[in-house]
Write an enzyme that holds these catalytic residues in place. Structure first.
Site, mmCIF file in Angstrom:
data_model
loop_
_atom_site.group_PDB
_atom_site.id
_atom_site.type_symbol
_atom_site.label_atom_id
_atom_site.label_comp_id
_atom_site.label_asym_id
_atom_site.label_seq_id
_atom_site.Cartn_x
_atom_site.Cartn_y
_atom_site.Cartn_z
ATOM 1 N N CYS A 1 -12.918 3.300 4.209
ATOM 2 C CA CYS A 1 -11.497 3.661 4.249
ATOM 3 C C CYS A 1 -10.903 2.865 5.409
ATOM 4 C CB CYS A 1 -11.318 5.169 4.414
ATOM 5 S SG CYS A 1 -12.197 5.858 5.836
ATOM 6 N N ARG B 1 -1.819 0.380 1.367
ATOM 7 C CA ARG B 1 -2.679 -0.241 2.369
ATOM 8 C C ARG B 1 -3.798 -1.030 1.693
ATOM 9 N NH1 ARG B 1 -5.013 3.471 6.784
ATOM 10 N NH2 ARG B 1 -5.454 1.453 7.746
#
Length: 295
Positions: A243, A184
């Site tokens: 995050c 990611r």
């Protein structure tokens, strides 16, 4: 003894056997099945533990009063969180232990939120439910009673925060750590948010890299050796953690604190908020920074 970062399962067992005041918080959660944590709690949890749901209890509304998107898991309103803390019987100085069965990300979120309102007697159960059972601890299906405390005293925020505008203004002058999985971060996949990639200049520290194969945190010396090259000589206030939605970033904040490297600032909106605005720059490994695009 007060625990401020992590607590071992055998130590927690001894505390409970001796009746030492301790509030337990079960924070189990699955992003792709939001009811899974509650089901697991109902099937068996640490005796006396209260369940906190990531989206109902550990987060606030995803949009502000003007309708602007704040990310998938914004912080709860500070007053609402303090009121919930009091309803759980948490008063200043009372030891709180948070846990989950997913490696500690949601437990770390609860730890950070407690530290945010100035409650430093907060720790995460190292190794979570598996470590508890391995140490001889049992699970129960019995619901705990509520032990309301007095309203938690109002205090200045004890943990620093950074919003999108402040981060934008400080890019290149802060150490920015991203806790998402490597694929990611690199922009190879994006299963949850508006665009793939990362904030330009961010460094990668996957939160699961804080753990040993058995699910317990690495020791403080090992964490320090791994994290110090990332944060370097930066002052804690110049280290910003993010995050996907401000949850697993707390795991890195916990690891940093346990390693004796201070804490750093949290960007609560994280990639979910940042990537929602196509005007904000993004980067992908092997590609030049560019404007975000819907995936």
């Amino acid at each position: 003894m007060t625990h401020h970062t992590l607590i071992r399962a055998d130590t927690l067992l001894e505390r409970l056997r001796h009746g030492t005041p301790t509030v337990l918080l079960d924070c189990g959660f699955d992003l792709f099945d939001p009811a899974a944590g509650e089901r697991a709690y109902a099937a068996g949890h640490l005796p006396g533990a209260h369940y906190l749901h990531l989206e109902r209890d550990l987060s606030g509304p995803t949009r502000d009063a003007a309708g602007r998107f704040r990310g998938r898991h914004p912080l709860p309103a500070r007053d609402a969180w303090a009121a919930l803390v009091a309803r759980l019987g948490i008063a200043p100085g009372v030891q709180v232990v948070a846990y989950d069965a997913q490696g500690g990300p949601c437990a770390a979120r609860a730890w950070w939120l407690l530290r945010w309102i100035g409650h430093d007697a907060a720790a995460v159960l190292d190794g979570g439910v598996a470590a508890w059972q391995a140490a001889g601890g049992t699970l129960t299906t019995a619901a705990p009673g509520r032990l309301d405390a007095a309203p938690y005293p109002a205090r200045a925020d004890a943990m620093p925060l950074v919003d999108a505008a402040a981060l934008q203004a400080r890019l290149g002058r802060v150490c920015l750590l991203d806790a998402r999985a490597g694929e990611r971060f690199r922009g190879e996949v994006e299963p949850l948010d508006a665009a793939a990639g990362h904030v330009p200049g961010a460094l990668h520290r996957f939160f699961m890299d804080n753990l040993r194969p058995d699910g317990r945190f690495k020791d403080a010396a090992t964490l320090r050796a791994e994290l110090l090259p990332l944060v370097g000589a930066a002052a804690p206030a110049d280290v910003v953690h993010m995050c996907g939605s401000g949850v697993t970033a707390c795991h890195n904040l916990l690891a940093l604190a346990h390693a004796g490297l201070g804490t750093g600032a949290l960007y609560p909106g994280s990639w979910s908020e940042w990537s929602s605005d196509p005007a904000r720059a993004l980067a992908r490994d092997g590609a030049a920074p560019g404007a975000g695009a819907s995936s």
